[in-house]
Write an enzyme that holds these catalytic residues in place. Structure first.
Site, PDB file in Angstrom:
ATOM      1  N   GLY A 117      -6.906  -1.087   4.134  1.00 53.23           N
ATOM      2  CA  GLY A 117      -6.011  -0.767   4.099  1.00 53.23           C
ATOM      3  C   GLY A 117      -5.783  -2.256   3.466  1.00 53.23           C
ATOM      4  N   GLU A 118      -4.300  -2.943   4.020  1.00 48.50           N
ATOM      5  CA  GLU A 118      -3.798  -3.530   4.551  1.00 48.50           C
ATOM      6  C   GLU A 118      -4.004  -4.672   5.495  1.00 48.50           C
ATOM      7  OE1 GLU A 118      -2.145  -4.468   0.788  1.00 48.50           O
ATOM      8  OE2 GLU A 118      -1.718  -6.556   2.000  1.00 48.50           O
ATOM      9  N   SER A 119      -4.465  -5.725   4.701  1.00 45.98           N
ATOM     10  CA  SER A 119      -5.077  -6.542   6.193  1.00 45.98           C
ATOM     11  C   SER A 119      -4.165  -7.354   6.772  1.00 45.98           C
ATOM     12  CB  SER A 119      -6.050  -7.904   5.947  1.00 45.98           C
ATOM     13  OG  SER A 119      -5.933  -8.886   5.292  1.00 45.98           O
ATOM     14  N   CYS A 161     -13.744  -3.467   4.340  1.00 44.91           N
ATOM     15  CA  CYS A 161     -13.168  -4.478   3.180  1.00 44.91           C
ATOM     16  C   CYS A 161     -11.530  -4.786   4.160  1.00 44.91           C
ATOM     17  CB  CYS A 161     -12.102  -3.224   2.151  1.00 44.91           C
ATOM     18  SG  CYS A 161     -11.162  -3.603   1.496  1.00 44.91           S
ATOM     19  N   ARG A 213      -9.651 -12.387  -0.627  1.00 44.77           N
ATOM     20  CA  ARG A 213      -8.823 -11.310  -0.356  1.00 44.77           C
ATOM     21  C   ARG A 213      -8.664 -11.469  -1.932  1.00 44.77           C
ATOM     22  NH1 ARG A 213      -3.137 -11.079   2.173  1.00 44.77           N
ATOM     23  NH2 ARG A 213      -3.211  -9.538   1.395  1.00 44.77           N
ATOM     24  N   ILE A 245     -11.902  -1.206  -3.643  1.00 40.91           N
ATOM     25  CA  ILE A 245     -11.054  -0.880  -4.070  1.00 40.91           C
ATOM     26  C   ILE A 245     -10.526  -2.585  -3.647  1.00 40.91           C
ATOM     27  CG2 ILE A 245      -8.769   0.473  -3.935  1.00 40.91           C
ATOM     28  CD1 ILE A 245     -10.719   2.097  -2.422  1.00 40.91           C
ATOM     29  N   ARG A 246      -9.647  -3.061  -4.625  1.00 39.99           N
ATOM     30  CA  ARG A 246      -8.963  -4.754  -4.451  1.00 39.99           C
ATOM     31  C   ARG A 246     -10.026  -5.300  -3.381  1.00 39.99           C
ATOM     32  NH1 ARG A 246      -3.769  -4.869  -2.549  1.00 39.99           N
ATOM     33  NH2 ARG A 246      -3.958  -3.319  -1.085  1.00 39.99           N
ATOM     34  N   HIS A 252     -16.122   0.068   0.813  1.00 40.69           N
ATOM     35  CA  HIS A 252     -15.652   2.234   1.100  1.00 40.69           C
ATOM     36  C   HIS A 252     -16.552   2.905   1.219  1.00 40.69           C
ATOM     37  CE1 HIS A 252     -10.926   0.133   2.277  1.00 40.69           C
ATOM     38  NE2 HIS A 252     -11.876   0.124   0.760  1.00 40.69           N
ATOM     39  N   GLU A 257     -16.813   5.314   3.530  1.00 40.19           N
ATOM     40  CA  GLU A 257     -16.347   6.410   4.477  1.00 40.19           C
ATOM     41  C   GLU A 257     -15.060   7.595   3.162  1.00 40.19           C
ATOM     42  OE1 GLU A 257     -14.982   3.219   4.155  1.00 40.19           O
ATOM     43  OE2 GLU A 257     -12.913   3.439   3.743  1.00 40.19           O
TER      44      GLU A 257
HETATM   45  N1  GLN Z   1      -6.240  -6.083  -0.285  1.00 45.05           N
HETATM   46  C1  GLN Z   1      -6.693  -5.900   0.737  1.00 45.05           C
HETATM   47  C2  GLN Z   1      -6.046  -6.692   1.289  1.00 45.05           C
HETATM   48  O1  GLN Z   1      -6.157  -8.047   1.045  1.00 45.05           O
HETATM   49  C3  GLN Z   1      -8.211  -4.719   1.366  1.00 45.05           C
HETATM   50  C4  GLN Z   1      -8.164  -3.396   0.344  1.00 45.05           C
HETATM   51  C5  GLN Z   1      -8.853  -2.770   1.477  1.00 45.05           C
HETATM   52  O2  GLN Z   1      -9.103  -2.660   2.504  1.00 45.05           O
HETATM   53  N2  GLN Z   1      -9.298  -1.557   0.191  1.00 45.05           N
HETATM   54  O3  GLN Z   1      -5.708  -6.459   2.459  1.00 45.05           O
END
Ligand code: GLN
Length: 203
Positions: free
Chosen positions: A46-48, A78, A105, A132-133, A168, A170
């Site tokens: 998600g978004e850390s 992630c 990141r 993903i990112r 990921h 999942e």
């Molecule tokens: N770029 C996100 C972060 O820095 C991580 C991306 C992800 O969990 N898919 O939190």
């Protein structure tokens, strides 16, 4: 087996789906008391920064660290990997700081934000990694075992009861990484059950 999924933000539903498929019982974790009686915990992608902030706000950091000390397996994917890292390069965002890794990141660049890679994972075999990112693990210490790497960087790491992937699993229909994690949970559950039996027979 009762497996918690930190349900503050991110890929909660996707992990739930896989755990249910494997006959484990997923439990949404939003508050410290939700951690009671769990056999393992997943910190999803998600978004850390958001997840880290909310972990602190709801005082889950102290509770999760206590469970980690007791040996409960924790899997970070992630953003979850970022939250578990002891060092997030160039960022002072809130984190759990449990795994001896240094992580950066969004390190695969802004243009190629997402990609798939064919990975080879120790004890599992070929696996499709969805990034993903994703962050990059730049270094690791103190008994971290690298289970898979991509372009010379670790993408799956284990350190005792911690499991980390920068991709990921999942998001695909391959349950093998979750099965691997459930095996870790099973070992922890057995030890806990044994301790409970001993405590009972002492009463
Ligand atoms: N770029 C996100 C972060 O820095 C991580 C991306 C992800 O969990 N898919 O939190």
């Amino acid at each position: 087996m009762k497996v918690g999924i930190l349900a503050l933000q991110g890929d909660v539903r996707e992990h739930k789906r896989i755990l249910t498929k494997l006959d484990a019982e997923p439990v949404e974790v939003k508050l410290p008391q939700d951690l009671e009686d769990l056999d393992a915990l997943i910190i999803p992608g998600g978004e850390s920064t958001t997840i880290g902030m909310l972990i602190k706000k709801y005082k889950l950091d102290i509770a999760i660290k206590e469970k980690h000390k007791l040996g409960m397996p924790i899997y970070g994917a992630c953003a979850g990997a970022i939250i578990l890292a002891k060092n997030i390069i160039g960022s002072s965002q809130p984190k759990l700081a449990l795994a001896d890794i240094s992580i950066k990141r969004n390190e695969y660049g802004s243009q190629i934000n997402s990609f798939e890679a064919n990975l080879s994972i120790k004890d599992i075999g070929d696996f499709k990694g969805i990034f993903i990112r994703a962050p990059i693990i730049k270094s690791f210490y103190n008994g971290c075992q690298v289970l898979s790497e991509h372009n010379n960087h670790p993408v799956m790491v284990r350190q005792n009861n911690l499991l980390i992937t920068t991709f990921h699993p999942e998001l695909i229909n391959d349950t093998r990484i979750h099965e691997y994690f459930l095996n870790m949970a099973q070992e922890y559950k057995q030890v806990r059950d044994m301790q409970r039996d001993i405590e009972k027979s002492d009463e």
